[in-house]
Design an enzyme around this catalytic site. Sequence first.
Site, short mmCIF file in Angstrom:
data_model
loop_
_atom_site.label_atom_id
_atom_site.label_comp_id
_atom_site.label_asym_id
_atom_site.label_seq_id
_atom_site.Cartn_x
_atom_site.Cartn_y
_atom_site.Cartn_z
N TYR A 67 0.80 -1.24 0.00
CA TYR A 67 0.00 0.00 0.00
C TYR A 67 0.83 1.28 0.00
O TYR A 67 0.46 2.25 0.65
CB TYR A 67 -0.95 0.04 1.20
CG TYR A 67 -1.61 -1.26 1.56
CD1 TYR A 67 -2.44 -1.93 0.66
CD2 TYR A 67 -1.41 -1.86 2.80
CE1 TYR A 67 -3.05 -3.13 0.98
CE2 TYR A 67 -2.02 -3.06 3.14
CZ TYR A 67 -2.83 -3.70 2.22
OH TYR A 67 -3.42 -4.89 2.55
N HIS A 68 1.90 1.35 -0.78
CA HIS A 68 2.74 2.54 -0.77
C HIS A 68 3.00 3.12 -2.17
O HIS A 68 4.15 3.41 -2.52
CB HIS A 68 4.09 2.22 -0.12
CG HIS A 68 3.99 1.78 1.29
ND1 HIS A 68 4.98 1.05 1.93
CD2 HIS A 68 3.03 1.97 2.23
CE1 HIS A 68 4.62 0.80 3.17
NE2 HIS A 68 3.44 1.34 3.38
N PRO A 69 1.98 3.32 -3.02
CA PRO A 69 2.25 3.87 -4.35
C PRO A 69 2.64 5.35 -4.29
O PRO A 69 2.05 6.13 -3.55
CB PRO A 69 0.90 3.69 -5.07
CG PRO A 69 -0.11 3.71 -3.98
CD PRO A 69 0.55 3.02 -2.81
#
Length: 520
Positions: free
Chosen positions: A461-463
């Site tokens: 979850y780190h775009p």
Amino acid sequence: MQVDYVIAGGGTAGCVMAARLSEDPGVTVLLLEAGARGRNPLLQVPAGLAEALGNRVADWDFSTVAQQALNGRRLRWPRGRVLGGSSGINAMCYARADLSDYDAWGHGWSGAEALHLFKAAETHSEGRSQWHGDAGPLRVTRPVWHHPATARFLEAGVQAGHRPVVDFAAPDHDGIGRFDTTTHRGLRCSVARAYLSRAVLARPNLNVRTGAQVARILFDGSRAAGVVLVDGTEITAVREVILSAGAVKTPQMLMLSGVGPASHLREHGIGLVRDVPGVGANLQDHLDIGCMILTRPGSAIGYAPGFIAQALAAPWAWLRGRTGLLASNLAEGCGFARSRPDLSKPDIQFHFLPALGENHGQTRNWGRTGVSLHACALYPKSRGTIRLASSDPEAKPVIDPRYLSVEADILPLIAGARMAAEILSQAAFDDIRLRWHRPEAVPETDAEWEAEIRARAETIYHPVGTAAIGDVTDGEGRVVGLEGLRVVDASLMPLIVGGNTNAPVVMMAERIARRMRAVR
């Protein structure tokens, strides 16, 4: 409606910008968020995230295109659609990354300034120190309670040769410890809760509108003049339009407005305002592989009879002292390690859960309990894209992270997975371990680990990076070649940082807001 600043996107950065800019009573600020206020109890009680993720509460419900390097799988990409954005649905893990990461951005950014801003943004439960602040809006807590299985993880990490770490904000953060969390008194402290307090919302110059999705930016020549919502409402921005919709929605919004790769916009019949090839490019994310073991009934969290007694006791513990299981962010354990001894800083991060954290919480594993240790590679070289599926602002964009498109990216993941399996194999887990769950047996060779990663790896979850500083924007987030248009969110990161991304986005918004006010 006419205001000085229109902020499109009420996520992490948008909430910070709205609060900081509206401190000046001489300007008017409008914050627009497509989602709701976020009053759902699953979003307030920390442990509720397990159900929130699995049930798509306050989520845009994005998915990637088929990933060739991951056996053609389409990965689910949770992103917050709620006031506070992804800080309203995340695991509340507070980590800042190595300060040298910010030096690498250039364009005026530095680790020294980042540390100052991290401290200024937080009120830490341990008080002011060399690494922490005590007067900022964001509540950061070093939890007192943790699940007994997490204590086993800490012991197992030391048994596997990792040093114990108390504070991951300190520069030397190689080792195993527990996450600080963005929680306060047993509740989630989303950035909306932190920055948009009742006192802030009562300011006459600040208007916060939820259920208001921006369709596109309005231009007067090369100047951003305002926005139009999907319902047709037009809003004029006297000073600036600020895009804070995140690494997926911000580039989509730019392209829908005629700012992006010219050929791509022509494909969708969108009139060109400015040809900016970098919009939607440079997409980076942390790919994650989880190792899991099944454990004795009652020894971990799970949808199983042995957990019933703990589940029944949890509400009473939370109501009585805002502690216990419901106050847990579930991702309680943290760790950093180096895949090779010659590296200057850690390139692997661990997340430990006293539960089977499988498939974003959607796989329930009824009747079983277990623990998970996830490993992600922090500095991938692979780059992907965000592209339009159509000119419809309500259509989901095309997300292609191109995971492992650079072959070398598999190597730190293999190393991280091996370390995770080694930790779960230590004596600290012997009296509760039943058998391996994922993988079903520990691979022996790198080729076997690679196959496991390609079959099961997911996003953590780190775009970031899709409107990058030095390409699409300058060091202050201003879109190059246009006036009155600024980006402030994870899209700005030219290089992904080595850790969780929520705290860095708060820091980034604090920096840009302060500089905007200083200019005036």
